[in-house]
Motif scaffolding. Structure first.
Motif, PDB file in Angstrom:
ATOM      1  N   SER A 173       0.856  -1.183   0.000  1.00 32.53           N
ATOM      2  CA  SER A 173       0.000   0.000   0.000  1.00 32.53           C
ATOM      3  C   SER A 173       0.889   1.228   0.000  1.00 32.53           C
ATOM      4  CB  SER A 173      -0.949   0.000   1.198  1.00 32.53           C
ATOM      5  OG  SER A 173      -0.236   0.368   2.356  1.00 32.53           O
ATOM      6  N   GLY A 174       0.310   2.375  -0.299  1.00 38.00           N
ATOM      7  CA  GLY A 174       1.097   3.587  -0.441  1.00 38.00           C
ATOM      8  C   GLY A 174       1.447   3.825  -1.896  1.00 38.00           C
ATOM      9  N   ASP A 175       2.237   4.875  -2.135  1.00 34.10           N
ATOM     10  CA  ASP A 175       2.577   5.236  -3.514  1.00 34.10           C
ATOM     11  C   ASP A 175       4.064   5.450  -3.669  1.00 34.10           C
ATOM     12  OD1 ASP A 175       0.111   5.285  -4.816  1.00 34.10           O
ATOM     13  OD2 ASP A 175      -0.403   7.174  -3.815  1.00 34.10           O
ATOM     14  N   ILE A 176       4.569   5.105  -4.838  1.00 35.02           N
ATOM     15  CA  ILE A 176       5.921   5.506  -5.207  1.00 35.02           C
ATOM     16  C   ILE A 176       5.811   6.232  -6.541  1.00 35.02           C
ATOM     17  CG2 ILE A 176       8.204   4.717  -5.915  1.00 35.02           C
ATOM     18  CD1 ILE A 176       7.976   2.465  -3.932  1.00 35.02           C
ATOM     19  N   ALA A 177       6.352   7.462  -6.573  1.00 31.91           N
ATOM     20  CA  ALA A 177       6.304   8.229  -7.816  1.00 31.91           C
ATOM     21  C   ALA A 177       7.718   8.546  -8.263  1.00 31.91           C
ATOM     22  CB  ALA A 177       5.515   9.518  -7.603  1.00 31.91           C
ATOM     23  N   ILE A 178       7.970   8.370  -9.544  1.00 31.57           N
ATOM     24  CA  ILE A 178       9.248   8.764 -10.118  1.00 31.57           C
ATOM     25  C   ILE A 178       8.955   9.852 -11.136  1.00 31.57           C
ATOM     26  CG2 ILE A 178      11.254   8.015 -11.459  1.00 31.57           C
ATOM     27  CD1 ILE A 178      10.847   5.210 -10.337  1.00 31.57           C
ATOM     28  N   GLY A 179       9.605  11.009 -10.981  1.00 31.45           N
ATOM     29  CA  GLY A 179       9.347  12.112 -11.902  1.00 31.45           C
ATOM     30  C   GLY A 179       7.884  12.498 -11.908  1.00 31.45           C
ATOM     31  N   ASN A 180       7.277  12.578 -10.726  1.00 31.35           N
ATOM     32  CA  ASN A 180       5.888  13.014 -10.565  1.00 31.35           C
ATOM     33  C   ASN A 180       4.863  12.060 -11.164  1.00 31.35           C
ATOM     34  OD1 ASN A 180       6.630  15.343  -9.188  1.00 31.35           O
ATOM     35  ND2 ASN A 180       7.030  16.388 -11.134  1.00 31.35           N
ATOM     36  N   MET A 181       5.306  10.848 -11.515  1.00 31.37           N
ATOM     37  CA  MET A 181       4.338   9.892 -12.041  1.00 31.37           C
ATOM     38  C   MET A 181       4.312   8.681 -11.114  1.00 31.37           C
ATOM     39  SD  MET A 181       4.093   8.142 -15.778  1.00 31.37           S
ATOM     40  CE  MET A 181       5.687   7.369 -15.675  1.00 31.37           C
ATOM     41  N   VAL A 182       3.132   8.326 -10.639  1.00 29.09           N
ATOM     42  CA  VAL A 182       3.023   7.165  -9.764  1.00 29.09           C
ATOM     43  C   VAL A 182       3.342   5.908 -10.573  1.00 29.09           C
ATOM     44  CG1 VAL A 182       1.468   5.783  -8.360  1.00 29.09           C
ATOM     45  CG2 VAL A 182       1.364   8.272  -8.246  1.00 29.09           C
ATOM     46  N   VAL A 183       4.288   5.111 -10.079  1.00 29.55           N
ATOM     47  CA  VAL A 183       4.759   3.967 -10.867  1.00 29.55           C
ATOM     48  C   VAL A 183       4.349   2.636 -10.242  1.00 29.55           C
ATOM     49  CG1 VAL A 183       6.727   5.205 -11.829  1.00 29.55           C
ATOM     50  CG2 VAL A 183       6.985   3.988  -9.663  1.00 29.55           C
ATOM     51  N   ASN A 184       3.494   2.677  -9.224  1.00 25.95           N
ATOM     52  CA  ASN A 184       3.121   1.447  -8.509  1.00 25.95           C
ATOM     53  C   ASN A 184       2.882   0.242  -9.404  1.00 25.95           C
ATOM     54  OD1 ASN A 184       3.046   3.339  -6.548  1.00 25.95           O
ATOM     55  ND2 ASN A 184       1.175   2.577  -5.567  1.00 25.95           N
ATOM     56  N   ASP A 185       2.193   0.463 -10.510  1.00 27.91           N
ATOM     57  CA  ASP A 185       1.817  -0.676 -11.341  1.00 27.91           C
ATOM     58  C   ASP A 185       2.632  -0.795 -12.614  1.00 27.91           C
ATOM     59  OD1 ASP A 185      -0.204  -1.414  -9.513  1.00 27.91           O
ATOM     60  OD2 ASP A 185      -1.462   0.202 -10.312  1.00 27.91           O
ATOM     61  N   LEU A 186       3.703  -0.013 -12.716  1.00 32.54           N
ATOM     62  CA  LEU A 186       4.524  -0.105 -13.930  1.00 32.54           C
ATOM     63  C   LEU A 186       5.583  -1.192 -13.763  1.00 32.54           C
ATOM     64  CD1 LEU A 186       5.279   3.557 -15.044  1.00 32.54           C
ATOM     65  CD2 LEU A 186       3.561   1.973 -15.910  1.00 32.54           C
ATOM     66  N   PRO A 187       5.839  -1.984 -14.811  1.00 27.69           N
ATOM     67  CA  PRO A 187       6.932  -2.956 -14.742  1.00 27.69           C
ATOM     68  C   PRO A 187       8.276  -2.215 -14.747  1.00 27.69           C
ATOM     69  CG  PRO A 187       6.003  -2.903 -16.948  1.00 27.69           C
ATOM     70  CD  PRO A 187       5.135  -2.028 -16.095  1.00 27.69           C
ATOM     71  N   PRO A 188       9.345  -2.895 -14.302  1.00 24.49           N
ATOM     72  CA  PRO A 188      10.650  -2.229 -14.205  1.00 24.49           C
ATOM     73  C   PRO A 188      11.051  -1.499 -15.481  1.00 24.49           C
ATOM     74  CG  PRO A 188      10.781  -4.448 -13.326  1.00 24.49           C
ATOM     75  CD  PRO A 188       9.393  -4.279 -13.849  1.00 24.49           C
ATOM     76  N   LYS A 189      10.762  -2.109 -16.628  1.00 21.46           N
ATOM     77  CA  LYS A 189      11.281  -1.528 -17.867  1.00 21.46           C
ATOM     78  C   LYS A 189      10.640  -0.192 -18.217  1.00 21.46           C
ATOM     79  CE  LYS A 189       8.301  -4.165 -20.983  1.00 21.46           C
ATOM     80  NZ  LYS A 189       8.268  -4.913 -22.229  1.00 21.46           N
ATOM     81  N   LYS A 190       9.494   0.079 -17.617  1.00 24.20           N
ATOM     82  CA  LYS A 190       8.824   1.349 -17.912  1.00 24.20           C
ATOM     83  C   LYS A 190       9.186   2.437 -16.918  1.00 24.20           C
ATOM     84  CE  LYS A 190       5.413  -0.107 -21.001  1.00 24.20           C
ATOM     85  NZ  LYS A 190       4.271  -0.973 -20.644  1.00 24.20           N
ATOM     86  N   ARG A 191      10.075   2.145 -15.956  1.00 24.81           N
ATOM     87  CA  ARG A 191      10.339   3.124 -14.893  1.00 24.81           C
ATOM     88  C   ARG A 191      11.570   3.974 -15.158  1.00 24.81           C
ATOM     89  NH1 ARG A 191       8.431   0.536  -9.140  1.00 24.81           N
ATOM     90  NH2 ARG A 191       6.548  -0.444  -9.930  1.00 24.81           N
ATOM     91  N   ASP A 192      12.291   3.673 -16.215  1.00 27.95           N
ATOM     92  CA  ASP A 192      13.485   4.431 -16.566  1.00 27.95           C
ATOM     93  C   ASP A 192      14.498   4.465 -15.420  1.00 27.95           C
ATOM     94  OD1 ASP A 192      15.191   5.785 -18.134  1.00 27.95           O
ATOM     95  OD2 ASP A 192      14.212   7.740 -17.967  1.00 27.95           O
ATOM     96  N   ILE A 193      14.807   3.282 -14.901  1.00 32.78           N
ATOM     97  CA  ILE A 193      15.758   3.168 -13.807  1.00 32.78           C
ATOM     98  C   ILE A 193      16.865   2.214 -14.225  1.00 32.78           C
ATOM     99  CG2 ILE A 193      14.239   3.580 -11.845  1.00 32.78           C
ATOM    100  CD1 ILE A 193      14.128   0.309 -12.036  1.00 32.78           C
ATOM    101  N   ALA A 194      18.004   2.312 -13.564  1.00 29.55           N
ATOM    102  CA  ALA A 194      19.055   1.314 -13.745  1.00 29.55           C
ATOM    103  C   ALA A 194      19.471   0.868 -12.361  1.00 29.55           C
ATOM    104  CB  ALA A 194      20.241   1.910 -14.486  1.00 29.55           C
ATOM    105  N   MET A 195      19.829  -0.405 -12.246  1.00 32.32           N
ATOM    106  CA  MET A 195      20.138  -0.928 -10.916  1.00 32.32           C
ATOM    107  C   MET A 195      21.446  -1.690 -10.949  1.00 32.32           C
ATOM    108  SD  MET A 195      17.543  -2.861  -8.401  1.00 32.32           S
ATOM    109  CE  MET A 195      18.041  -3.781  -6.956  1.00 32.32           C
ATOM    110  N   VAL A 196      22.233  -1.514  -9.888  1.00 38.38           N
ATOM    111  CA  VAL A 196      23.459  -2.296  -9.734  1.00 38.38           C
ATOM    112  C   VAL A 196      23.244  -3.224  -8.552  1.00 38.38           C
ATOM    113  CG1 VAL A 196      25.919  -2.201  -9.225  1.00 38.38           C
ATOM    114  CG2 VAL A 196      24.889  -0.457 -10.681  1.00 38.38           C
TER     115      VAL A 196
END
Ligand SMILES: Nc1ncnc2c1ncn2[C@@H]1O[C@H](COP(=O)(O)OP(=O)(O)OP(=O)(O)O)[C@@H](O)[C@H]1O
Ligand SMILES: [Mg+2]
Lengths: 300, 357
Positions: B57-80
């Motif tokens: 529950s709750g929200d996570i927004a990246i660049g003012n867009m809530v990404v709760n239901d977006l798959p990783p590839k749509k979030r424009d992130i890179a991870m190490v």
């Protein structure tokens, strides 16, 4: 697997490592080599005999004492075998059935094993338990149920029936083995990295997990192929008529139709033909079985 | 480039809640470090930002867009990843270019971006090797290279240095910092090493048992820890704690514990009679001079000279303390010394709530 042996032998230093310092060890060493040679002789003699006989004229086979090293060879037994039974047709039947069964069961096993390795869902343990259970039941007890099952489906004496049986038999082992392989060779981070790099689930599997696990998948496919290729019991029960026979059944019937008495050399020629594809497959795909591709992806 | 907002984010595995409503605002371009003891939920939170873990529950927004239901590839992130997770069947160059290839970029563009990243990270001579042929530090660099070629909106790091030896860790620490100063990409970095957190972060988020204990600039956390947990966690060697109560002595609030008394400044919010915990850092202890008032008599247990500093383990009235001196002290275990506490650098916490007073 036995294929590791020639590699180990050909590596420089193998015999150096075997060399021992003092005299009593020299004796041990000679003993080890002698036993190895004796074992090889024991294993290879029937194979040599089959090969030798398949190139000998029939009258030479009967003489006593037997001729160990024929002076005169002929390819006649091979043409003769093909004249007496539709040998090449049988080989093609076998190839078709074995390759199809191996292909289908590898694809199904891959999907099932991947899901079982990656996702936690209710009933996963029960499914695994059941799969394990089927491996514990002796194959022979399945003869009647499966025979009637295939018969009731009207698939007796059809390729489909036999392929279905082979796929069914090989799946439990294939799923268990691939699941283990997926778990050890392809850690979840690998797939997560692919997801973050822009793949969907299927693409991540296809572009990352599959290539990384290819040695394991190939091993399973080959194992299934060889099992189907070498099978006699099920093929003789489910597909034993006319031109559709597999080579193993064909040879079995040939033995009763005079192959064992009258045409020993032709019979042996058919046996050689039945052995070669399995050998070729084995040699050809050896490198997939070596594995080790994943070393270094994840530091442990 | 993007900001990240995390609002009341919760995570539960079945009935077990491991994150209890975490809210963090990360402005564009900031380098934020999540730090906390093992099992506190740092990785879980990072993976929720990445989209590898669902948000209960709750929200996570990246660049003012809530990404709760977006798959990783749509979030424009890179991870190490801590384990690097390099693709073992691909060369270094292919590893770094993989995301661009998936995105359907042209060969020329991929080549150019990969070689740029390779230059930044010093990977040029290794481009055609497989991961198995690299050392740990080199693999770490490839993992970073894979992240930077994408030029993502957000970098996520999960303990990227924990598999390296101490020396390499220090080196990579400054390289990552330099990289951030150059690229100015919003970064969330997880570690349980508070030194790493102190040296690299613009802002630190201290987590404990699925809650945020405090967030702020490194020195802010160091100078004004909000509670006992943060006070103990931040700083190395960690803060000394002494339980006692507040009493009024000569009209001034004074901390009293056994025979020890420390007058507090008039501005102290502590009320007389209150049960408190006094915190003071090892470096704020000094050898008492003849005029010192609040002194502790202590027995030296262990002396640890590092060359530039001397760390003493001492005990006084059953309490163990650490004392750090930026000098070479001529003391031996078993000796008794007089220590005084710098009253300007003490921290008071309520014993009942653990909160800073
Ligand atoms: N799949 C899961 N199922 C149940 N509990 C989980 C699962 N994954 C993590 N947890 C629990 O969630 C909590 C937080 O885990 P997390 O991995 O985020 O910790 P962490 O702060 O990253 O610790 P570390 O520093 O050891 O990596 C732990 O108590 C862990 O046991
Ligand atoms: Mg973690």
């Amino acid at each position: 697997m036995t294929i590791a042996v020639p590699n180990a032998l050909s590596r420089p230093g193998f015999f150096q490592r075997l060399s021992f310092a003092n005299k009593s060890d020299v004796f041990t060493r000679v003993l080890v080599i002698a036993i190895t040679i004796a074992l090889l002789f024991y294993i290879l003699l029937p194979v040599y005999w089959m090969l030798k006989t398949s190139f000998q004229p029939n009258q030479e086979i009967r003489v006593l004492p037997p001729i160990w090293f024929p002076t005169e060879t002929t390819a006649h037994p091979y043409t003769n075998a093909n004249r007496l039974i539709p040998m090449w047709r049988y080989v093609l039947n076998s190839l078709f059935v074995s390759v199809t069964a191996a292909g289908i069961s590898t694809i199904i096993a891959c999907s099932a094993a991947y899901v079982l390795a990656r996702f936690r869902f209710p009933g996963a343990t029960i499914i695994l338990g059941l799969i394990l259970l089927t491996n514990l039941i002796p194959a022979i007890t399945r003869v009647f149920p499966i025979y009637f099952f295939i018969q009731n489906m009207g698939l007796l004496n059809s390729y489909v029936g036999l392929i279905l049986a082979y796929v069914g038999f090989s799946l439990p082992f294939a799923v268990l083995m691939l699941r283990g392989y997926f778990e050890s060779a392809a850690p979840p981070e690998l797939e997560e990295a692919a997801l973050i790099d822009g793949c969907g689930y299927f693409e991540a599997f296809w572009r990352v997990i599959l290539p990384v696990c290819l040695p394991g998948i190939a091993a399973v496919a080959i194992f299934t192929f060889l099992n189907a290729w070498n099978d006699f019991l099920w093929a003789s029960l489910l597909l034993n008529q006319g031109e559709m026979k597999t080579i193993q059944v064909g040879i079995g019937d040939f033995a009763q139709e005079g192959g064992g008495v009258q045409y020993v050399n032709a019979f042996m020629a058919a046996c050689v033909v039945a052995t070669v594809p399995a050998l070729v497959v084995f040699v050809f795909v050896q490198r997939w079985l070596v594995g080790g591709l994943t070393a270094g992806s994840v530091k442990t | 480039m993007a900001s990240i907002e995390i609002r009341e984010a919760r995570k539960a595995y079945g009935s077990l809640e491991v994150l209890h409503g975490v809210s963090i605002d990360i402005p564009d371009g900031e380098f934020v470090i999540l730090v906390g003891p093992s099992g506190c939920g740092k990785s879980t939170l990072l993976r929720m930002i990445a989209g590898l873990e669902s948000i209960t529950s709750g929200d996570i927004a990246i660049g003012n867009m809530v990404v709760n239901d977006l798959p990783p590839k749509k979030r424009d992130i890179a991870m190490v990843f801590q384990s690097y997770a390099l693709y073992p069947h691909m060369s270094v160059a292919e590893n770094m270019g993989f995301s661009l290839k998936i995105a359907g970029r042209s060969k020329a563009e991929i080549e150019q971006k990969v070689s740029e990243a390779a230059d930044i990270l010093g990977l040029r001579p290794l481009l055609f090797r497989k991961p198995a042929q690299l050392s740990g530090g080199q693999r770490q660099r490839v993992a970073m290279g894979r992240a930077i070629v994408r030029d993502p909106a957000v970098f996520l790091f999960d303990e990227p240095l924990s598999n390296l030896d101490a020396q390499l860790r220090v080196q990579m620490r400054s390289e990552i910092k330099a990289l951030h100063q150059r690229l100015k990409t919003t970064t969330v970095y997880v570690t349980h090493d508070q030194v790493e957190a102190m040296t690299m972060a613009d802002r630190i988020v201290v987590m404990h048992d699925g809650n945020v204990e405090q967030m702020g600039a490194p020195l802010e956390l160091f100078d004004r820890p909000a509670n006992l947990f943060v006070a103990r966690f931040i700083g190395s060697p960690s803060m000394n704690m002494l339980e006692g109560q507040i009493e009024e002595v000569n009209g001034a609030p004074t901390f009293v514990s056994g025979g020890f008394a420390l007058p507090l400044s008039q501005a102290s919010p502590a009320k007389p009679g209150e049960e408190v915990v006094l915190g003071f850092r090892p470096e704020h202890l000094s050898i008492a001079g003849p005029n010192s008032v609040s002194t502790l008599e202590a027995e030296v247990i262990v002396v640890e000279p590092t060359g530039t500093e001397t760390l003493l383990n001492v005990t006084t009235a059953g309490h163990a303390f650490l004392a750090l001196f930026r000098a070479r002290l001529d003391v031996n275990p078993g000796e008794r010394i007089m220590l005084s506490i710098d009253p300007l650098h003490v921290h008071l916490f309520s014993k009942a709530t653990g909160k800073r007073l």
